[in-house]
Design an enzyme around this catalytic site. Structure first.
Site, short mmCIF file in Angstrom:
data_model
loop_
_atom_site.label_atom_id
_atom_site.label_comp_id
_atom_site.label_asym_id
_atom_site.label_seq_id
_atom_site.Cartn_x
_atom_site.Cartn_y
_atom_site.Cartn_z
N CYS A 135 0.85 -1.19 0.00
CA CYS A 135 0.00 0.00 0.00
C CYS A 135 0.88 1.24 0.00
CB CYS A 135 -0.98 -0.01 1.17
SG CYS A 135 -0.25 -0.36 2.80
N SER B 194 3.30 -2.19 4.08
CA SER B 194 3.23 -0.74 3.89
C SER B 194 4.48 -0.27 3.17
CB SER B 194 3.14 -0.03 5.23
OG SER B 194 4.42 0.03 5.87
N ASP B 195 4.38 0.87 2.49
CA ASP B 195 5.60 1.53 2.05
C ASP B 195 6.33 2.00 3.31
OD1 ASP B 195 7.56 2.59 0.42
OD2 ASP B 195 6.15 3.55 -0.93
N CYS B 196 7.61 2.30 3.16
CA CYS B 196 8.45 2.49 4.35
C CYS B 196 8.06 3.75 5.13
CB CYS B 196 9.91 2.53 3.94
SG CYS B 196 10.45 0.92 3.30
N ALA C 233 5.19 4.48 6.16
CA ALA C 233 3.86 5.00 5.82
C ALA C 233 2.94 5.01 7.03
CB ALA C 233 3.24 4.17 4.70
#
Length: 775
Positions: free
Chosen positions: A264, A297-299, A301
């Site tokens: 995401c 998750s993106d880092c 996020a």
């Protein structure tokens, strides 16, 4: 300059990263659980390979305390010594080859490099799914090999990026397969199948070779533009655009590609952060599309949801929001820090953590990491000699050659006859710096040669002047370049962009060449004895109208970021050892398009406000070069075969829908039914002939269009493509299988799809074939 022709393609950045990595003494055995020498192993149900993975994962989760569970929710998951479970690092990258970025792969052991394929945007230009599959397959093979020698702490790769290249200024557009939803969808399917170890047709036997992750879900296509940041941007997207533009690559990645991870994105979509959106993660991805894997998750996020974004009222609320929405893994340690307190405060239940852990451990088991020593498994026979193998390096060259696009070739200037070129002048900041061939998310390549080095192997008397110190070209040595141009038979200029102009967290504000590049190019072209050849390295499109119209610029090639073999690929095309066949996977817009805000997510044009629309499907302006454009050293013709279907008959008992504000009756595809739509299939046959003097690969692109552009219909849309190889004078028949409910339907404002009654046109080149849908 250029004396060492076999330059290693290593940038200062890549080299620095290798040098500063801590010295790690790697074991020759990769980490694994369920060691048969451990006396407890026979008593653990999660170690019994005869049991279904679902039961094994449930058994493992049931044995953990809350204090052991929470630390498993970050990308660096610690070991659980009492159960013999080793630590695991989830974050590795493999966008176009094994990468230095991430935590799971290390290049400071016996293996110091991996095959670096072209950046994705150039690979997409081949329009060749078989090539995309083979690249994914090679990367998956090298991933297992580096794992088997003990230089990897994970087999989960956060690739590919299948976001739509919506705006030409996006710094990460280079990572994507381009602007077309069907192309991005097909790329997702075949790259993922290759990397994960499935067959080309999607059959899976045995364990996963590696895990692929389709990102960034969803409507993510702006990083940092005029004060607007990806971290806080709220993408306002219509249901119509979600259905026919932003979601198709992810739907295909999950349903046909069977990706085992979805990431995401940072942004909100219509007010809700994607990582906290139950509708996107649980209802759509898992529910409607049947996703079987883990959601990451993106880092950082999750941290942003409470911090910069301000969506959540506390850290615990942010963690509860994402886990409840269906996210399983946080890139970062935010969830690890606050999930325990979220449970204590009653905002998150332990059962919801169990669900996330079940997905995570199931994936590790599907990779075979709980089956005892990997050396005793089928994938344990993949050795280090698979990395940088001749087969993989040949594939990198093939991909670069097949993707490079010939944009201009006045009076058949190209290819150059090697025997007739006695002296060559090479000019430009992109000619002799190897790392500029890689693009972002690169790894240390096996070997490489710069464009200058490759050209020197063709013409001994080759001289070089940089012209500019770098792509920004804030200062230039125009006089030196002009003098060189006057003194040689032919001039080749290597210009364009680099990672200082476009990359993650850096969008462009202009579409023209940066700095003094245009002045340098025009000055050299005006001084040269013959029309010059311009080679552009870039991920995003560039407005080079001046070069397109300048008669003293005879040839233009777009080479993307062509990877470790890119220098050789360019030279082979220039001197006719390969016939270019690449086609642009993205529209090249004029500079005036920069008046359009990047933050406007609408795809369709709005004549009332002057909004021109986006991508070839909806853009109403005049492009510099259109989507799908590409020349060759030969010419091709097309004809629709006589047996092509001209009528499609539907059941007249189905309820007809008169679409709002439309006088064209339509069927909602849902009313036809998935079974009936699946059976509603037709074939379109196209004969293709090579009329020219050279053999070549040629992508045949099949579009559809409607008789009218009213009610949000696209100008046209790609519905099929196939790459064919034809010898000089050879013909072949290309057959496209079409499902009208998919390829001939369109999205309404509410996101539902309809199939219109009446005429639909199939288009290949300048040829059209009419099909009538009859109810």
């Amino acid at each position: 300059m250029g004396a060492d022709r076999e330059l290693h393609v290593l940038s200062a950045l890549l080299l620095l990263l290798l040098l500063v990595q801590p010295l790690i003494v790697f074991s020759s055995t990769p980490p694994f659980a369920c060691d048969p020498t451990n006396p407890s192993t026979p008593y653990y149900a999660f170690c019994k390979t005869t049991l279904p993975i679902d039961k094994r994962a449930s058994d493992l989760v049931s044995r953990l305390t809350l204090e052991e569970k929470v630390p498993q929710l970050g990308d660096v998951a610690p070991a659980i010594p009492r159960l013999g479970v080793p630590s695991y690092k989830w974050w590795s990258e493999a966008l176009h080859g094994l990468s230095l970025w991430g935590r799971g792969i290390h290049f400071n052991g016996t293996i110091r490099s991996a095959t670096s394929f072209p950046q994705v945007i150039l690979t997409a230009a081949s329009f060749n799914p078989r090539l995309w599959y083979r690249i994914g397959q090679a990367i998956g093979m090298e991933a297992r090999a580096i794992y088997n020698v003990g230089q990897a702490e994970g087999l989960t790769f956060w690739s590919p990026n299948v976001n739509i290249f919506r705006d030409p200024r996006w710094g990460r557009g280079q990572e994507t397969p381009g602007e077309d939803p069907m192309t991005a969808s097909k790329y997702a399917v075949y790259f993922v199948r290759g990397l994960q170890g499935d067959s080309f047709r999607g059959r899976r036997s045995g364990q996963l070779k590696a895990s692929a992750c389709c990102k960034h879900y969803t409507a993510y296509d702006m990083d940092n533009w005029k004060g607007n940041s990806r971290y806080t941007f709220d993408a306002r997207v219509t249901a119509q655009d979600m259905e026919d533009t932003y979601q198709p690559p992810f739907r295909s990645c999950i349903k046909q590609g069977r990706a085992t991870c979805v990431m995401c994105s940072y942004n909100r979509v219509n007010g809700v952060p994607t990582c906290a959106d139950y509708n996107l993660l649980s209802k759509t991805a898992r529910g409607l599309w049947g996703f079987n894997g883990y959601i990451a998750s993106d880092c950082d996020a999750v941290a942003l949801i409470y911090g910069a974004d301000g969506y959540a009222k506390s850290a615990e609320d942010a963690v509860a929001d994402v886990i409840k929405a269906g996210m399983d893994l946080n890139c970062g340690d935010y969830v690890q820090k606050y999930a325990g307190s979220a449970v204590k405060e009653g905002k998150l239940s332990e059962s919801e953590i169990n669900r996330a852990l079940h997905n995570l451990f199931s994936l590790r088991m599907r990779l075979g990491l709980f089956n005892g020593s990997p050396k005793h498994q089928a994938s344990g026979t993949i050795f280090a000699n698979q990395i940088c193998s001749k087969e993989h390096q040949d594939l990198a060259l093939e991909a670069a050659q097949d993707g490079i696009v010939l944009l201009k070739n006045t009076a058949n200037l190209l290819p150059l006859a090697r025997s007739k070129v006695t002296s060559l002048g090479v000019i430009g900041p992109n000619a002799n710096v190897g790392y500029k061939l890689l693009g972002n998310y690169g790894g240390p390549p096996c070997k490489g040669v710069t464009p200058l080095g490759a050209l020197q192997t063709y013409v001994g008397s080759t001289r070089y002047v940089a012209g500019c110190d770098r792509a920004a070209c804030t200062s230039s040595s125009i006089n030196d370049a002009v003098q060189l141009a006057k003194s040689v038979d032919y001039v080749i200029m290597f210009m364009g962009l680099d990672q200082d102009q476009e990359r993650e967290d850096l969008d462009r504000v202009d579409l023209v060449l940066p700095g003094m590049q245009q002045t340098l190019i025009s000055s050299v072209a005006g001084a040269a004895k013959r029309p010059i050849i311009l080679v552009l390295l870039s991920g995003g499109p560039v407005d080079i109208t001046f070069a397109k119209l300048d008669g003293s610029i005879g040839g233009i090639l777009w080479a993307g970021y062509p990877g470790e073999a890119g220098g050789l690929a360019i030279a082979r095309i220039i001197f006719g050892d390969h016939n270019p066949g690449g086609r642009l996977p993205v529209t090249w817009y004029p500079q005036e398009f920069t008046r359009v805000p990047m933050t406007d997510m609408r795809m369709r044009a709005d004549p009332a406000s002057g909004y021109p629309g986006r991508t070839y499907r909806f853009y109403t302006g005049k492009p510099v070069y259109r989507f799908g454009y590409g020349l060759s050293y030969t010419t091709y013709s097309y004809e629709f075969e006589a047996e092509a279907v001209t009528w499609i008959y539907l059941n007249d008992s189905l309820p007809l829908q008169a679409t709002a504000n439309s006088d064209i009756p339509s069927y909602h595809t849902a009313s036809i039914g998935s079974d009936a739509c699946g059976k509603l299939k037709l074939s379109a046959a196209v004969s293709v002939k090579n009329h020219g003097p050279m053999a070549g690969k040629h992508p045949v692109l099949l579009f559809s269009r409607w008789p009218s552009l009213q009610h949000g219909r696209p100008v046209k849309q790609l519905i099929g493509f196939k790459s064919v190889h034809l010898e000089a004078g050879e013909s072949t028949k290309v057959v496209f299988s079409l499902w009208p409910c998919q390829q001939l339907s369109r999205a309404l404002g509410d996101g539902t799809r309809v199939l219109d009654r009446g005429s639909h046109f199939l288009v290949v080149g300048e040829k059209e074939h009419e099909i009538n849908v009859v109810f």
